[in-house]
Design a protein around this motif. Structure first.
Motif, short mmCIF file in Angstrom:
data_model
loop_
_atom_site.label_atom_id
_atom_site.label_comp_id
_atom_site.label_asym_id
_atom_site.label_seq_id
_atom_site.Cartn_x
_atom_site.Cartn_y
_atom_site.Cartn_z
N VAL A 108 -15.61 1.68 -0.15
CA VAL A 108 -14.15 1.73 0.00
C VAL A 108 -13.69 0.79 1.12
O VAL A 108 -12.70 0.11 1.02
N VAL B 102 -1.03 9.51 13.09
CA VAL B 102 -1.44 10.73 12.40
C VAL B 102 -1.79 11.86 13.34
O VAL B 102 -2.06 12.98 12.94
N LEU C 82 8.10 4.53 6.62
CA LEU C 82 6.64 4.50 6.44
C LEU C 82 6.07 3.47 7.41
O LEU C 82 6.75 2.50 7.77
N PRO C 83 4.80 3.64 7.82
CA PRO C 83 4.19 2.64 8.70
C PRO C 83 4.17 1.26 8.01
O PRO C 83 4.18 1.17 6.79
N TYR D 87 1.93 -0.82 7.47
CA TYR D 87 0.79 -1.17 6.61
C TYR D 87 0.92 -0.56 5.21
O TYR D 87 0.04 -0.72 4.38
N MET E 3 -0.09 10.22 3.43
CA MET E 3 -0.81 9.71 2.26
C MET E 3 -1.26 10.85 1.34
O MET E 3 -1.11 10.75 0.12
N CYS F 299 1.62 12.01 -0.73
CA CYS F 299 1.92 11.12 -1.87
C CYS F 299 0.93 11.41 -3.00
O CYS F 299 1.31 11.53 -4.16
N HIS G 208 0.87 12.36 -7.18
CA HIS G 208 0.32 11.38 -8.13
C HIS G 208 -0.80 12.00 -8.97
O HIS G 208 -0.86 11.79 -10.18
N ASN H 124 -5.21 3.71 -6.41
CA ASN H 124 -5.96 2.59 -5.82
C ASN H 124 -5.26 2.10 -4.56
O ASN H 124 -4.03 2.02 -4.51
N CYS I 97 -0.57 0.76 -2.67
CA CYS I 97 0.29 1.20 -1.57
C CYS I 97 0.02 0.46 -0.26
O CYS I 97 0.79 0.59 0.69
N HIS I 98 -1.09 -0.27 -0.17
CA HIS I 98 -1.41 -0.99 1.07
C HIS I 98 -1.58 -2.48 0.82
O HIS I 98 -1.95 -2.88 -0.27
#
Ligand code: HEC
Ligand code: HEC
Ligand code: HEC
Ligand code: HEC
Ligand code: HEC
Length: 235
Positions: free
Chosen positions: A3, A35, A129-130, A132, A169, A172, A176, A229, A233-234
């Motif tokens: 990952v 966080v 949102l941050p 990133y 995260m 979210c 999903h 994936n 989102c990033h």
């Protein structure tokens, strides 16, 4: 560890790879910064300039639809904040009966002052949102039948907007996955014509068991599988 260093990285030129690792460091830094403690933003309620903007009065009591002001939300990823001329349309001079009292005139003076100077009102941002995280797509969520209520709480009851949901995260992804797996999506989705009717939505989502039979119908609004994936989102 696949990952963190996925295979595609092997084929990248070193400079890009270093930039990617720098990006990862930012993400890791972001982790510690944002966080801890995990849901610190829930309840965040910055004070707003002037007389503020009261959603309970405008969206709740007066029943103005969210899209009258957040007018680009169904066609754009971003939820626009209305410019001052939208407020001025009603607050120019107290043409509306409810606005004739001296108290209301005084409370809405900042609207006329901003309009006269042709300056935007400096609203303080509540949800962010941050950096990133990629551009969050409002339009796609609304088209899929996700109500503002699911992500922002009962705005129609808020004199001052506050952060009602963690927007983390895992938060979210909970939705999903439920939609992807058809795991009681009626907990998250509503008929499309309801998305801005937040009082009705609150009632409906409080007893999803009554709507379990509608799950397949609700899923018909979904065009693509909600992504898990990282790249969706990033950056
Ligand atoms: C008459 C105009 C108007 C209407 C109608 C309206 N809003 Fe707003 N909204 C604003 C303004 C102005 C702000 C910025 C000031 C603030 O945050 O209170 C705002 C802010 C927000 C925010 C916070 C934005 C941030 O900074 O994160 C959310 C969420 C929001 N509105 C949702 C809604 C929802 C949901 C509805 C419908 C139920 C709605 N609004 C109806 C004008 C409006
Ligand atoms: C469709 C007409 C309409 C629009 C658009 C509108 N307002 Fe209002 N506003 C009203 C009415 C009517 C009241 C009085 C409601 C009441 O007290 O019952 C009010 C009340 C207010 C008050 C006094 C609230 C209080 O605490 O008593 C403020 C401040 C205000 N509006 C600001 C704004 C701002 C800022 C915008 C633009 C983002 C805006 N309004 C857009 C109709 C509107
Ligand atoms: C699936 C979750 C979700 C739904 C549904 C949703 N929002 Fe949002 N909203 C967010 C997130 C996340 C942000 C912060 C986005 C960012 O920082 O890029 C946000 C930000 C906003 C902002 C602030 C935008 C800015 O640039 O200041 C407003 C206003 C807003 N939402 C209004 C609404 C309204 C009105 C609805 C319903 C019509 C709605 N949202 C539905 C998740 C959602
Ligand atoms: C309440 C449910 C729900 C929540 C919460 C939610 N999403 Fe989604 N999201 C969906 C659904 C449903 C779709 C699929 C929409 C479609 O393709 O029809 C989706 C799709 C997406 C997409 C793909 C858009 C595209 O181009 O296909 C992105 C990106 C996304 N969501 C990001 C986020 C982020 C980031 C958050 C948290 C801040 C979030 N979502 C929270 C329900 C949700
Ligand atoms: C549906 C959108 C979405 C997907 C898919 C997603 N993320 Fe995230 N991620 C987010 C959001 C939103 C945040 C910001 C959370 C916050 O502010 O608390 C985040 C935060 C993070 C963080 C910071 C720490 C944390 O957990 O909050 C890391 C690290 C991260 N993501 C890595 C990943 C990796 C690796 C993947 C792929 C396996 C991934 N993300 C997939 C939306 C997503």
């Amino acid at each position: 560890m696949s990952v963190i260093f996925p295979k595609w990285m092997n084929s990248l030129p070193p400079v890009v790879a270093i930039a990617a690792i720098g990006g990862l460091a930012t993400v890791v830094g972001g982790f510690w910064y944002y966080v801890t403690p995990k849901f610190w933003r829930v309840g965040y309620m910055p004070t707003q300039p002037g007389g503020g903007f009261n959603h309970q009065i405008h969206a709740g009591k007066l029943g103005i639809d969210c899209r009258y002001c957040h007018s680009k939300i169904e066609i754009s990823s971003e939820a626009n904040i209305p410019p001052v001329h939208v407020c001025y349309g009603c607050h120019a001079e107290p043409k509306l009966k409810q606005l004739e009292s001296p108290v209301h005139k005084e409370k809405t003076e900042f609207v006329r002052a901003a309009y006269a100077k042709d300056e935007p009102i400096a609203w303080n941002r509540v949800h962010k949102l941050p950096d990133y995280v990629r551009n969050f797509p409002h339009n796609i969520h609304l088209a899929a039948g996700v109500s503002c209520y699911s992500c922002h709480g009962q705005i129609m009851g808020m004199p001052v907007v506050f952060h009602a949901e963690p927007l983390s995260m895992s938060w979210c992804l909970d939705c999903h996955r439920a939609v992807r797996d058809n795991d009681h999506p009626e907990r998250f989705l509503v008929p499309k014509d309801m998305i801005t009717k937040l009082i009705a939505v609150e009632g409906r989502l409080a007893s999803p068991q009554d709507h379990a039979a509608e799950a397949d119908q609700l899923l018909k609004n979904i065009k693509l599988t909600p992504p898990e994936n990282c790249g969706a989102c990033h950056y």
